[in-house]
Design a protein around this motif. Structure first.
Motif, PDB file in Angstrom:
ATOM      1  N   UNK A  13       0.668  -5.903   5.224  1.00 45.21           N
ATOM      2  CA  UNK A  13      -0.587  -5.370   4.678  1.00 45.21           C
ATOM      3  C   UNK A  13      -1.267  -4.476   5.719  1.00 45.21           C
ATOM      4  N   UNK A  17       3.552   0.127  13.025  1.00 48.34           N
ATOM      5  CA  UNK A  17       3.019  -0.345  14.305  1.00 48.34           C
ATOM      6  C   UNK A  17       2.302  -1.671  14.122  1.00 48.34           C
ATOM      7  N   UNK A  51       0.821  -1.222   0.000  1.00 49.37           N
ATOM      8  CA  UNK A  51       0.000   0.000   0.000  1.00 49.37           C
ATOM      9  C   UNK A  51       0.851   1.267   0.000  1.00 49.37           C
ATOM     10  N   UNK A  75      -4.146  -2.636   7.618  1.00 52.08           N
ATOM     11  CA  UNK A  75      -5.559  -3.017   7.795  1.00 52.08           C
ATOM     12  C   UNK A  75      -6.424  -1.797   8.107  1.00 52.08           C
ATOM     13  N   UNK A  76      -5.825  -0.621   8.120  1.00 55.56           N
ATOM     14  CA  UNK A  76      -6.551   0.579   8.552  1.00 55.56           C
ATOM     15  C   UNK A  76      -7.385   1.132   7.400  1.00 55.56           C
ATOM     16  N   UNK A  77      -8.685   1.206   7.608  1.00 54.77           N
ATOM     17  CA  UNK A  77      -9.549   1.799   6.584  1.00 54.77           C
ATOM     18  C   UNK A  77     -10.099   3.115   7.115  1.00 54.77           C
ATOM     19  N   UNK A  78     -10.249   4.072   6.230  1.00 51.04           N
ATOM     20  CA  UNK A  78     -10.674   5.406   6.672  1.00 51.04           C
ATOM     21  C   UNK A  78     -12.049   5.755   6.165  1.00 51.04           C
ATOM     22  N   UNK A  79     -12.379   7.029   6.237  1.00 51.57           N
ATOM     23  CA  UNK A  79     -13.656   7.508   5.711  1.00 51.57           C
ATOM     24  C   UNK A  79     -14.773   7.382   6.714  1.00 51.57           C
ATOM     25  N   UNK A 113      -0.156  -3.168  15.502  1.00 52.18           N
ATOM     26  CA  UNK A 113      -1.624  -3.258  15.588  1.00 52.18           C
ATOM     27  C   UNK A 113      -2.309  -2.704  14.336  1.00 52.18           C
ATOM     28  N   UNK A 114      -1.517  -2.269  13.352  1.00 54.43           N
ATOM     29  CA  UNK A 114      -2.129  -1.684  12.149  1.00 54.43           C
ATOM     30  C   UNK A 114      -1.940  -2.564  10.909  1.00 54.43           C
ATOM     31  N   UNK A 115      -1.335  -3.739  11.079  1.00 54.00           N
ATOM     32  CA  UNK A 115      -1.021  -4.569   9.905  1.00 54.00           C
ATOM     33  C   UNK A 115      -1.223  -6.062  10.183  1.00 54.00           C
ATOM     34  N   UNK A 116      -1.358  -6.810   9.077  1.00 59.18           N
ATOM     35  CA  UNK A 116      -1.116  -8.248   9.159  1.00 59.18           C
ATOM     36  C   UNK A 116       0.119  -8.526   8.309  1.00 59.18           C
TER      37      UNK A 116
END
Lengths: 70, 316
Positions: A64, A36, A13, A66-70, A38-41
């Motif tokens: 990868x 960090x 990404x 995993x944080x999605x926004x919006x 806690x934000x990825x696999x």
């Protein structure tokens, strides 16, 4: 060409790729990459890696977000 | 690291927030139990419900659809094509591929055909894309559900989404928003269909891990319109706290949902902040609204006017 003596860490990404010396635990690779936990696999092919998994030289792993926004 | 449940297989997922690590099979059990417990505790769904699952092509919504189907709920997927160059096509491909793999055909709403693609609409009315997107999506979720006789609309909001929203509402003391924030928004006789968030107990890492291990091919790129979304700032703050104090997010959210919390009025406080009286039919489209025309129709009219102004020849 990849350096067979290194670990390749791909961050798709961010369109980034790092080559880091191994063997090292996933959590140490993430710290080095400034990510960090806690934000990825973290994956290796079809396998999911735990943060204490030891990654050997010559391995390619994907980080990868995993944080999605919006 | 061995699985903490079966104590035999190698762990595939480590979850510091639960002081646990699971092998793939035990993680599937754990994850599904988290979702079904979340549904049961807040009475989000009943076995006889017809569920409209809103799918974006991302991990959360596809995982939600997957779990609900596996749990035996009657579901259909709804995909809204936002009209974002490239991103929307790639997201739609993922939704269609997943749906086909499960023998489903999703309902597709194309905002370009509806005359309100998000990027153009945002330019026309000079509003944030995410704000327009929210209004438009909520409108079609309800409209498609009502027209299709669905009893409930389900979205893939997870624990990280809900706690980020909670933090934002607290920091700005949005008391009206706090009163209404809940994984269950009840329906109304006037045509608002019940809305639920069955993934409220699971984190983004957990849904991503579940999707990956189940072989669900989801879109991993982020919506290009959401790069500056404030929710990302709150998520980052919470993930820093979670790194240092695992389990904080779920404690934060469960504490908020506690019925004794005076900040919350419970799911019955579902009416929008500007709601006055009871909902009535929008004069333009018939959708339930608290104003003369609904917010979607007002926005669409603003886009239409801006478009016609641009198209009009400049007089000299």
């Amino acid at each position: 060409m990849y350096n067979v003596g290194m670990i390749t860490v791909r961050l798709p990404q961010k369109k980034m790729e790092l080559e880091l010396p191994g063997p090292r635990r996933v959590m140490d690779l993430l710290a080095e990459a400034g990510v960090r936990p806690t934000t990825v696999i973290v994956t290796q092919g079809r396998r999911l890696l735990t943060k204490d998994h030891r990654v050997e030289d010559g391995t390619t792993i994907d980080v990868i977000s995993v944080v999605s926004g919006g | 690291m061995k699985c903490k449940r079966c104590r035999r297989a190698e762990a595939a997922v480590d979850l510091p927030s639960h002081h646990a690590a699971f092998c793939t099979d035990c993680f599937f059990l754990f994850f599904r139990r988290q979702v079904t417990e979340g549904i049961r505790k807040l009475r989000l769904l009943a076995p006889e419900d017809r569920v409209l699952v809103c799918v974006s092509g991302g991990k959360d919504s596809l995982v939600l659809w997957d779990v609900l189907m596996d749990e035996g709920y009657e579901t259909e997927g709804l995909y809204i094509d936002l009209g974002i160059d490239g991103y929307s096509d790639r997201s739609k491909e993922k939704v269609l591929a997943y749906a086909t793999s499960r023998g489903k055909t999703p309902i597709v709403v194309d905002l370009a055909k509806e005359g309100i693609p998000i990027p153009e609409a945002a330019r026309c009315v000079r509003m944030q894309e995410c704000s327009i997107c929210g209004t438009v999506k909520r409108y079609f979720f309800n409209r498609v559900a009502a027209e299709g006789k669905f009893t409930v609309v389900a979205t893939g909001h997870n624990l990280d989404d809900e706690t980020a929203r909670l933090l934002g509402n607290l920091l700005h003391w949005q008391r009206d928003h706090l009163a209404r924030q809940h994984p269950l928004l009840p329906g109304t006789d006037e045509g608002l269909v019940r809305k639920v968030k069955p993934l409220w107990r699971v984190s983004e890492v957990e849904t991503a891990a579940y999707g990956f291990l189940k072989g669900i091919d989801y879109v991993t790129e982020e919506c290009p319109m959401s790069e500056d979304a404030t929710s990302l700032v709150y998520k980052e703050a919470l993930s820093r706290i979670e790194d240092r104090m695992p389990g904080t997010r779920i404690v934060f959210y469960k504490g908020f949902l506690d019925p004794s919390n005076p900040l919350r009025k419970g799911p019955e406080a579902a009416a929008p902040a500007d709601a006055v009286g009871t909902p009535r039919a929008c004069a333009a489209c018939g959708a339930p609204t608290y104003a003369e025309t609904c917010s979607y129709c007002r926005m669409k009219e603003r886009v239409r006017k801006a478009r016609s102004l641009r198209a009009a020849p400049v007089s000299r």
